[in-house]
Scaffold this motif. Structure first.
Motif, PDB file in Angstrom:
ATOM      1  N   SER A  25       0.752  -1.124  -0.070  1.00 14.92           N
ATOM      2  CA  SER A  25      -0.058  -0.184   0.078  1.00 14.92           C
ATOM      3  C   SER A  25       1.027   1.153  -0.125  1.00 14.92           C
ATOM      4  O   SER A  25       0.721   2.111  -0.741  1.00 14.92           O
ATOM      5  CB  SER A  25      -0.982  -0.069   1.279  1.00 14.92           C
ATOM      6  OG  SER A  25      -1.636   1.193   1.199  1.00 14.92           O
ATOM      7  N   LYS A  26       1.931   1.435   0.899  1.00 16.67           N
ATOM      8  CA  LYS A  26       2.835   2.330   1.001  1.00 16.67           C
ATOM      9  C   LYS A  26       3.485   2.588  -0.399  1.00 16.67           C
ATOM     10  O   LYS A  26       3.609   3.759  -1.036  1.00 16.67           O
ATOM     11  CB  LYS A  26       3.884   2.199   2.165  1.00 16.67           C
ATOM     12  CG  LYS A  26       3.621   2.915   3.239  1.00 16.67           C
ATOM     13  CD  LYS A  26       4.707   2.626   4.002  1.00 16.67           C
ATOM     14  CE  LYS A  26       4.633   3.513   5.294  1.00 16.67           C
ATOM     15  NZ  LYS A  26       5.709   3.053   6.261  1.00 16.67           N
ATOM     16  N   LYS A  27       3.912   1.483  -1.199  1.00 14.04           N
ATOM     17  CA  LYS A  27       4.750   1.500  -2.488  1.00 14.04           C
ATOM     18  C   LYS A  27       3.401   2.092  -3.554  1.00 14.04           C
ATOM     19  O   LYS A  27       3.945   2.934  -4.303  1.00 14.04           O
ATOM     20  CB  LYS A  27       5.122   0.256  -2.941  1.00 14.04           C
ATOM     21  CG  LYS A  27       6.265   0.192  -3.776  1.00 14.04           C
ATOM     22  CD  LYS A  27       6.643  -1.073  -4.112  1.00 14.04           C
ATOM     23  CE  LYS A  27       8.052  -1.246  -4.868  1.00 14.04           C
ATOM     24  NZ  LYS A  27       8.401  -2.507  -4.943  1.00 14.04           N
ATOM     25  N   ARG A  28       2.505   1.489  -3.439  1.00 18.65           N
ATOM     26  CA  ARG A  28       1.422   2.106  -4.494  1.00 18.65           C
ATOM     27  C   ARG A  28       1.173   3.590  -4.166  1.00 18.65           C
ATOM     28  O   ARG A  28       0.956   4.326  -5.105  1.00 18.65           O
ATOM     29  CB  ARG A  28       0.013   1.286  -4.130  1.00 18.65           C
ATOM     30  CG  ARG A  28      -0.952   1.774  -5.182  1.00 18.65           C
ATOM     31  CD  ARG A  28      -2.258   1.049  -4.826  1.00 18.65           C
ATOM     32  NE  ARG A  28      -2.138  -0.089  -5.498  1.00 18.65           N
ATOM     33  CZ  ARG A  28      -3.044  -1.283  -5.210  1.00 18.65           C
ATOM     34  NH1 ARG A  28      -4.034  -1.068  -4.341  1.00 18.65           N
ATOM     35  NH2 ARG A  28      -3.209  -2.241  -5.989  1.00 18.65           N
ATOM     36  N   ARG A  29       1.160   4.107  -2.963  1.00 19.31           N
ATOM     37  CA  ARG A  29       0.757   5.458  -2.856  1.00 19.31           C
ATOM     38  C   ARG A  29       1.873   6.163  -3.388  1.00 19.31           C
ATOM     39  O   ARG A  29       1.823   7.371  -4.022  1.00 19.31           O
ATOM     40  CB  ARG A  29       0.479   5.722  -1.251  1.00 19.31           C
ATOM     41  CG  ARG A  29      -0.732   5.506  -0.908  1.00 19.31           C
ATOM     42  CD  ARG A  29      -1.073   5.899   0.591  1.00 19.31           C
ATOM     43  NE  ARG A  29      -0.736   4.591   1.351  1.00 19.31           N
ATOM     44  CZ  ARG A  29      -0.649   4.518   2.612  1.00 19.31           C
ATOM     45  NH1 ARG A  29      -0.461   5.547   3.074  1.00 19.31           N
ATOM     46  NH2 ARG A  29      -0.296   3.540   3.308  1.00 19.31           N
ATOM     47  N   ARG A  30       3.569   5.909  -3.221  1.00 22.89           N
ATOM     48  CA  ARG A  30       4.356   6.688  -3.684  1.00 22.89           C
ATOM     49  C   ARG A  30       4.374   6.751  -5.231  1.00 22.89           C
ATOM     50  O   ARG A  30       4.388   7.803  -5.834  1.00 22.89           O
ATOM     51  CB  ARG A  30       5.677   5.855  -3.326  1.00 22.89           C
ATOM     52  CG  ARG A  30       6.036   6.243  -1.739  1.00 22.89           C
ATOM     53  CD  ARG A  30       7.517   5.595  -1.734  1.00 22.89           C
ATOM     54  NE  ARG A  30       7.822   5.518  -0.301  1.00 22.89           N
ATOM     55  CZ  ARG A  30       8.456   4.785   0.282  1.00 22.89           C
ATOM     56  NH1 ARG A  30       9.248   3.854  -0.557  1.00 22.89           N
ATOM     57  NH2 ARG A  30       8.928   4.800   1.477  1.00 22.89           N
ATOM     58  N   ILE A  31       3.924   5.597  -5.745  1.00 22.42           N
ATOM     59  CA  ILE A  31       3.916   5.382  -7.323  1.00 22.42           C
ATOM     60  C   ILE A  31       2.735   6.393  -7.702  1.00 22.42           C
ATOM     61  O   ILE A  31       2.887   7.281  -8.860  1.00 22.42           O
ATOM     62  CB  ILE A  31       3.647   4.023  -7.691  1.00 22.42           C
ATOM     63  CG1 ILE A  31       4.927   2.998  -7.427  1.00 22.42           C
ATOM     64  CG2 ILE A  31       3.197   4.226  -9.394  1.00 22.42           C
ATOM     65  CD1 ILE A  31       4.817   1.775  -7.915  1.00 22.42           C
ATOM     66  N   GLU A  32       1.656   6.440  -7.124  1.00 20.32           N
ATOM     67  CA  GLU A  32       0.435   7.203  -7.202  1.00 20.32           C
ATOM     68  C   GLU A  32       0.986   8.640  -7.412  1.00 20.32           C
ATOM     69  O   GLU A  32       0.688   9.766  -8.222  1.00 20.32           O
ATOM     70  CB  GLU A  32      -0.658   6.858  -6.638  1.00 20.32           C
ATOM     71  CG  GLU A  32      -1.439   5.850  -6.907  1.00 20.32           C
ATOM     72  CD  GLU A  32      -2.449   5.344  -5.776  1.00 20.32           C
ATOM     73  OE1 GLU A  32      -2.664   5.881  -4.748  1.00 20.32           O
ATOM     74  OE2 GLU A  32      -3.341   4.220  -6.366  1.00 20.32           O
ATOM     75  N   ARG A  33       1.723   9.135  -6.292  1.00 17.72           N
ATOM     76  CA  ARG A  33       1.922  10.555  -5.906  1.00 17.72           C
ATOM     77  C   ARG A  33       3.116  10.808  -7.061  1.00 17.72           C
ATOM     78  O   ARG A  33       2.934  12.049  -7.586  1.00 17.72           O
ATOM     79  CB  ARG A  33       2.834  10.470  -4.462  1.00 17.72           C
ATOM     80  CG  ARG A  33       1.828  10.684  -3.567  1.00 17.72           C
ATOM     81  CD  ARG A  33       2.482  10.837  -1.962  1.00 17.72           C
ATOM     82  NE  ARG A  33       1.655  10.568  -1.101  1.00 17.72           N
ATOM     83  CZ  ARG A  33       2.150  10.209   0.040  1.00 17.72           C
ATOM     84  NH1 ARG A  33       3.173   9.798   0.271  1.00 17.72           N
ATOM     85  NH2 ARG A  33       1.275  10.004   1.086  1.00 17.72           N
ATOM     86  N   LEU A  34       3.925   9.824  -7.802  1.00 22.39           N
ATOM     87  CA  LEU A  34       4.771  10.387  -8.441  1.00 22.39           C
ATOM     88  C   LEU A  34       4.039  10.582  -9.979  1.00 22.39           C
ATOM     89  O   LEU A  34       4.216  11.522 -10.550  1.00 22.39           O
ATOM     90  CB  LEU A  34       5.815   9.242  -8.874  1.00 22.39           C
ATOM     91  CG  LEU A  34       6.921   9.400  -9.852  1.00 22.39           C
ATOM     92  CD1 LEU A  34       7.699  10.478  -9.450  1.00 22.39           C
ATOM     93  CD2 LEU A  34       7.707   7.973  -9.998  1.00 22.39           C
ATOM     94  N   ILE A  35       3.255   9.871 -10.082  1.00 20.67           N
ATOM     95  CA  ILE A  35       2.374   9.754 -11.593  1.00 20.67           C
ATOM     96  C   ILE A  35       1.640  11.076 -11.395  1.00 20.67           C
ATOM     97  O   ILE A  35       1.503  12.083 -12.481  1.00 20.67           O
ATOM     98  CB  ILE A  35       1.173   8.610 -11.851  1.00 20.67           C
ATOM     99  CG1 ILE A  35       2.149   7.710 -11.986  1.00 20.67           C
ATOM    100  CG2 ILE A  35       0.334   9.076 -12.561  1.00 20.67           C
ATOM    101  CD1 ILE A  35       1.321   6.302 -11.817  1.00 20.67           C
TER     102      ILE A  35
END
Length: 197
Positions: A25-35
């Motif tokens: 979930s943390k990794k997914r949030r980081r990727i979403e923020r980057l996008i």
């Protein structure tokens, strides 16, 4: 196996899965923020070019002495919107039929009467000194007095005797909506970076 031991193993297994889910979930949030950050940068960059500034390359010798053929300048669109177009401004113009931008100097603004007589430019009956100080060899359509209406501008190249400008039908009188913006700065060549006057 006792039920306590089974319960402990089950709890360990369940907690281990939740920990993995939290990491994912943390990794997914980081990727979403980057996008989101990349998308915002693209949108801001697009808005910057469309509404504020852009670069234009000078084509031809018509502004020689101020801007040379092949030099790159910054055009301020926001400057046009905030301050309007004034006499002496160097502007970038692109009519719908044009392939490239023309860069010229504004000499006549709405309400002005423009005429070229005896090699001299007259604005509202008074001699207007050109930046170059040149005598105008070909008055073109300005051999007869031209009265500029609302949103109409008369432009000349600083290299006035080697310029296709408002005197001639290729450009003619320029409408305000054909003026992309005000040329404010030369960025190329690097050795000549400076404000355009």
């Amino acid at each position: 196996m006792s039920s306590d031991r089974r319960n402990k193993k089950l709890m360990k297994y369940v907690l281990g899965k939740e920990g993995t889910k939290k990491k994912k979930s943390k990794k997914r949030r980081r990727i979403e923020r980057l996008i989101i950050l990349v998308a915002a940068a693209i949108i801001l960059g697009f808005a910057f070019v469309v509404f504020m500034f852009q670069t234009v390359k000078m084509v031809g010798p018509s502004m020689q002495g101020t801007i040379e053929d092949g030099e790159t300048v910054v055009v301020s669109k926001i400057g046009k919107l905030l301050h309007g177009v004034k006499r002496e401004d160097v502007v970038a113009v692109k009519k719908s039929s044009d392939k490239y931008y023309s860069i010229k100097r504004v000499v006549g603004v709405p309400g002005d009467k423009v005429k070229i007589d005896g090699g001299k430019l007259y604005i509202n009956g008074s001699i207007y000194e050109l930046k170059s100080g040149d005598i105008i060899v070909n008055p073109g359509t300005a051999s007869s007095e031209i009265e500029l209406q609302d949103n109409e501008y008369f432009l000349l190249g600083d290299n006035v005797n080697n310029s296709d400008d408002s005197r001639f039908s290729n450009m003619g009188i320029v409408q305000k909506n054909d003026i992309t913006g005000i040329v404010v700065y030369r960025i190329k060549p690097w050795s000549k970076r400076e404000k355009i006057k």
